[in-house]
Design an enzyme around this catalytic site. Sequence first.
Site, PDB file in Angstrom:
ATOM      1  N   TYR A  46       0.927  -1.283  -0.176  1.00 30.53           N
ATOM      2  CA  TYR A  46       0.024   0.179  -0.044  1.00 30.53           C
ATOM      3  C   TYR A  46       0.853   1.074   0.123  1.00 30.53           C
ATOM      4  CZ  TYR A  46      -3.475   3.506   1.042  1.00 30.53           C
ATOM      5  OH  TYR A  46      -4.179   4.523   0.906  1.00 30.53           O
ATOM      6  N   GLY A 101      -1.820   8.813   5.146  1.00 29.85           N
ATOM      7  CA  GLY A 101      -2.745   8.210   5.901  1.00 29.85           C
ATOM      8  C   GLY A 101      -2.745   6.941   6.648  1.00 29.85           C
ATOM      9  N   SER A 130      -2.803  13.531   8.647  1.00 26.27           N
ATOM     10  CA  SER A 130      -3.918  13.315   7.707  1.00 26.27           C
ATOM     11  C   SER A 130      -5.209  13.004   8.506  1.00 26.27           C
ATOM     12  CB  SER A 130      -3.577  11.827   7.023  1.00 26.27           C
ATOM     13  OG  SER A 130      -4.382  11.317   6.232  1.00 26.27           O
ATOM     14  N   TYR A 154      -9.449  15.683   4.355  1.00 31.74           N
ATOM     15  CA  TYR A 154     -10.177  15.177   3.184  1.00 31.74           C
ATOM     16  C   TYR A 154     -11.800  15.323   3.503  1.00 31.74           C
ATOM     17  CZ  TYR A 154      -6.712  12.101   0.882  1.00 31.74           C
ATOM     18  OH  TYR A 154      -5.692  11.689   0.442  1.00 31.74           O
ATOM     19  N   THR A 180      -6.714  18.518   0.497  1.00 35.22           N
ATOM     20  CA  THR A 180      -6.324  17.823  -0.476  1.00 35.22           C
ATOM     21  C   THR A 180      -7.448  17.530  -1.586  1.00 35.22           C
ATOM     22  OG1 THR A 180      -4.910  16.650   0.768  1.00 35.22           O
ATOM     23  CG2 THR A 180      -5.560  15.500  -1.214  1.00 35.22           C
ATOM     24  N   ARG A 189      -4.851   1.742  -8.617  1.00 36.31           N
ATOM     25  CA  ARG A 189      -3.892   1.271  -8.027  1.00 36.31           C
ATOM     26  C   ARG A 189      -3.725  -0.420  -8.023  1.00 36.31           C
ATOM     27  NH1 ARG A 189      -3.686   4.902  -2.259  1.00 36.31           N
ATOM     28  NH2 ARG A 189      -3.922   6.921  -3.591  1.00 36.31           N
ATOM     29  N   LYS A 258      -3.917  21.350  -1.737  1.00 37.39           N
ATOM     30  CA  LYS A 258      -2.938  20.545  -1.920  1.00 37.39           C
ATOM     31  C   LYS A 258      -3.138  19.747  -3.235  1.00 37.39           C
ATOM     32  CE  LYS A 258      -0.441  16.436  -0.240  1.00 37.39           C
ATOM     33  NZ  LYS A 258      -0.736  14.943  -0.784  1.00 37.39           N
ATOM     34  N   HIS A 282       0.572  13.551  -5.355  1.00 31.52           N
ATOM     35  CA  HIS A 282       0.191  12.737  -4.534  1.00 31.52           C
ATOM     36  C   HIS A 282       1.573  11.490  -4.557  1.00 31.52           C
ATOM     37  CE1 HIS A 282      -3.170  11.927  -1.999  1.00 31.52           C
ATOM     38  NE2 HIS A 282      -2.733  10.690  -1.787  1.00 31.52           N
ATOM     39  N   ARG A 285       0.505   8.301  -6.820  1.00 27.86           N
ATOM     40  CA  ARG A 285      -0.434   7.466  -6.363  1.00 27.86           C
ATOM     41  C   ARG A 285      -1.804   7.486  -6.876  1.00 27.86           C
ATOM     42  NH1 ARG A 285       1.226   5.141  -1.634  1.00 27.86           N
ATOM     43  NH2 ARG A 285      -0.776   4.879  -0.686  1.00 27.86           N
ATOM     44  N   ARG A 316      13.927  12.285  -2.453  1.00 30.09           N
ATOM     45  CA  ARG A 316      14.615  11.214  -1.609  1.00 30.09           C
ATOM     46  C   ARG A 316      15.891  11.663  -0.842  1.00 30.09           C
ATOM     47  NH1 ARG A 316      10.037   9.892  -2.051  1.00 30.09           N
ATOM     48  NH2 ARG A 316       9.159   8.236  -3.298  1.00 30.09           N
ATOM     49  N   ARG A 336       6.865   9.004   1.608  1.00 34.43           N
ATOM     50  CA  ARG A 336       7.342   7.504   1.924  1.00 34.43           C
ATOM     51  C   ARG A 336       8.568   7.316   2.489  1.00 34.43           C
ATOM     52  NH1 ARG A 336       5.366   7.688  -3.359  1.00 34.43           N
ATOM     53  NH2 ARG A 336       3.539   6.218  -3.713  1.00 34.43           N
TER      54      ARG A 336
HETATM   55  C1  LIG Z   1       0.979   5.623   2.215  1.00 29.40           C
HETATM   56  C2  LIG Z   1       0.624   6.928   1.815  1.00 29.40           C
HETATM   57  C3  LIG Z   1      -0.521   7.558   2.306  1.00 29.40           C
HETATM   58  C4  LIG Z   1      -0.964   8.930   2.011  1.00 29.40           C
HETATM   59  N1  LIG Z   1      -2.025   9.284   2.497  1.00 29.40           N
HETATM   60  C5  LIG Z   1      -2.427  10.706   2.175  1.00 29.40           C
HETATM   61  C6  LIG Z   1      -3.448  11.334   2.898  1.00 29.40           C
HETATM   62  O1  LIG Z   1      -4.040  10.857   3.536  1.00 29.40           O
HETATM   63  N2  LIG Z   1      -3.644  12.730   2.530  1.00 29.40           N
HETATM   64  C7  LIG Z   1      -2.847  13.316   1.549  1.00 29.40           C
HETATM   65  O2  LIG Z   1      -3.272  14.440   1.190  1.00 29.40           O
HETATM   66  N3  LIG Z   1      -1.753  12.778   0.906  1.00 29.40           N
HETATM   67  C8  LIG Z   1      -1.526  11.393   1.274  1.00 29.40           C
HETATM   68  N4  LIG Z   1      -0.412  10.825   0.608  1.00 29.40           N
HETATM   69  C9  LIG Z   1       0.277  11.704  -0.302  1.00 29.40           C
HETATM   70  C10 LIG Z   1       1.547  12.325   0.402  1.00 29.40           C
HETATM   71  O3  LIG Z   1       0.912  13.406   1.242  1.00 29.40           O
HETATM   72  C11 LIG Z   1       2.850  12.989  -0.672  1.00 29.40           C
HETATM   73  O4  LIG Z   1       1.830  13.822  -1.539  1.00 29.40           O
HETATM   74  C12 LIG Z   1       3.284  11.930  -1.280  1.00 29.40           C
HETATM   75  O5  LIG Z   1       3.684  10.844  -0.281  1.00 29.40           O
HETATM   76  C13 LIG Z   1       4.589  12.533  -1.659  1.00 29.40           C
HETATM   77  O6  LIG Z   1       5.509  11.625  -2.364  1.00 29.40           O
HETATM   78  P1  LIG Z   1       6.749  10.665  -1.902  1.00 29.40           P
HETATM   79  O7  LIG Z   1       6.053   9.524  -1.223  1.00 29.40           O
HETATM   80  O8  LIG Z   1       7.240  10.537  -3.003  1.00 29.40           O
HETATM   81  O9  LIG Z   1       7.454  11.453  -0.935  1.00 29.40           O
HETATM   82  C14 LIG Z   1      -0.172   9.611   1.203  1.00 29.40           C
HETATM   83  C15 LIG Z   1       1.210   8.889   0.600  1.00 29.40           C
HETATM   84  C16 LIG Z   1       1.555   7.721   1.050  1.00 29.40           C
HETATM   85  C17 LIG Z   1       2.630   7.153   0.442  1.00 29.40           C
HETATM   86  C1  LIG Z   2      -6.538   7.320  -0.579  1.00 29.75           C
HETATM   87  C2  LIG Z   2      -6.494   7.649   0.785  1.00 29.75           C
HETATM   88  C3  LIG Z   2      -7.475   6.836   1.664  1.00 29.75           C
HETATM   89  C4  LIG Z   2      -5.288   7.789   1.128  1.00 29.75           C
HETATM   90  C5  LIG Z   2      -4.095   8.408   0.237  1.00 29.75           C
HETATM   91  O1  LIG Z   2      -4.239   9.469   0.164  1.00 29.75           O
HETATM   92  C6  LIG Z   2      -3.273   7.494  -0.162  1.00 29.75           C
HETATM   93  O2  LIG Z   2      -3.378   6.481  -0.034  1.00 29.75           O
HETATM   94  O3  LIG Z   2      -2.291   8.068  -0.994  1.00 29.75           O
END
Ligand SMILES: Cc1cc2nc3c(=O)[nH]c(=O)nc-3n(C[C@H](O)[C@H](O)[C@H](O)COP(=O)(O)O)c2cc1C
Ligand SMILES: CC(C)CC(=O)C(=O)O
Length: 386
Positions: A46, A101, A130, A154, A180, A189, A258, A282, A285, A316, A336
């Site tokens: 995930y 998240g 989050s 959210y 966001t 995904r 965002k 994001h 993702r 990174r 990450r």
């Molecule tokens: C596991 C995971 C969960 C995330 N959940 C959220 C979230 O709840 N809300 C949100 O705005 N972005 C979420 N994001 C996106 C991050 O805020 C961010 O935009 C992204 O991880 C940046 O990229 P990077 O992982 O390459 O640093 C999530 C990212 C990951 C990896």
């Molecule tokens: C899709 C959301 C539940 C969480 C999120 O922002 C993510 O997993 O990138």
Amino acid sequence: MNPQFGDYQFEIYLDGLRGVAPTQPMDFAALEERARAALPDSVWSYVAGGAGDEHTQRANVRAFERHGLVPRMLVGAERRDMSVDVFGLRLPSPLFMAPVGVVGLCAQDGHGDLATARAAARTGVPMVASTLSVDPMEDVAAEFGGTPGFFQLYTPRDRELAESLVRRAEAAGFKGIVVTLDTWVTGWRPRDLSTANFPQLRGHCLANYTSDARFRELTGSDDPQRVVLSWAGLFGNPLTWDDLPWLRSLTDLPLILKGLCHPDDVRRAKDGGVDGVYCSNHGGRQADGGLPALDALPGVVEAADGLPVLFDSGVRSGADVIKALALGATAVGVGRPYAYGLAVGGEDGLVHVLRSLLAEADLIMAVDGYPTLGDLTPQSLAVVRG
Ligand SMILES: Cc1cc2nc3c(=O)[nH]c(=O)nc-3n(C[C@H](O)[C@H](O)[C@H](O)COP(=O)(O)O)c2cc1C
Ligand SMILES: CC(C)CC(=O)C(=O)O
């Protein structure tokens, strides 16, 4: 706090002299490998996964390789200053933790949101908490110490629930609301589809809802497993520009949108009275086949015309932080990398990741002759050929 974060390097060398071998990874590849081994498969796939074939996720990272910092000499960079003023706050560095998240589930004890908040307190690196959290926002905010925290919203379809979440964030002491926009529906995904683990993971991260009186009123339950939750119904509000005045009216705290990558959207957000824009895809993702976020950054900065610009996606290393700053970001986020630090070494592992990023960034400013953030401009970078 000592502005020379590079001192962390000497602490590591000192441990070496004392015969203490480093137990934490020093580079992203090693961190990722260790996180994979530490996490349950469902959480690993995930967190690590992205949309589609993950081209955009990889492109986010590669975009940084196309820019090289040009060193300057004889500038006297013995003292550096990485501090930044943003939203009326003075931060020791421009680094922040993007909202993740399921970060709660990256910690061994399942309370990673609290560990992340404690790491923010120890490093001065703000956390954007989050909406999707294992622990309620009030408990998370209680761990921030003197470090400011931000709440990521959210936006639920139910306006009263949205308003309630924002009121609670204000009362809990958060210093800004990050809305966001790019995840009102979850992207394609494949890793999640093949493991079908997303609904289950999500079920563990609903404390901000289940602790909310309006949520209980709407659903008739505070048990997430008993409530039939649909992302579209409860969380996924397909907002339009017509909703911006309402979003703006929700709070007097700084409001940051965002997911903005197009200059026209940035101009419109600015006209709508937001306090900051957040350039991000994001972390790749949500939609594959997209522009690397770094390539969108210069256009966003130009359109923001002085408004603070937050940035994430693909950062990174400390070098990446410096490059995003040179392209005009006011503050730079990681997702990450810190989740992996938490997975590998708990709160200490997360602190190690943040301090390593800051130490490398600081030492690049020293070696390459850019002692303050104001010295970094797009002209500090050249295109890497080949
Ligand atoms: C596991 C995971 C969960 C995330 N959940 C959220 C979230 O709840 N809300 C949100 O705005 N972005 C979420 N994001 C996106 C991050 O805020 C961010 O935009 C992204 O991880 C940046 O990229 P990077 O992982 O390459 O640093 C999530 C990212 C990951 C990896
Ligand atoms: C899709 C959301 C539940 C969480 C999120 O922002 C993510 O997993 O990138």
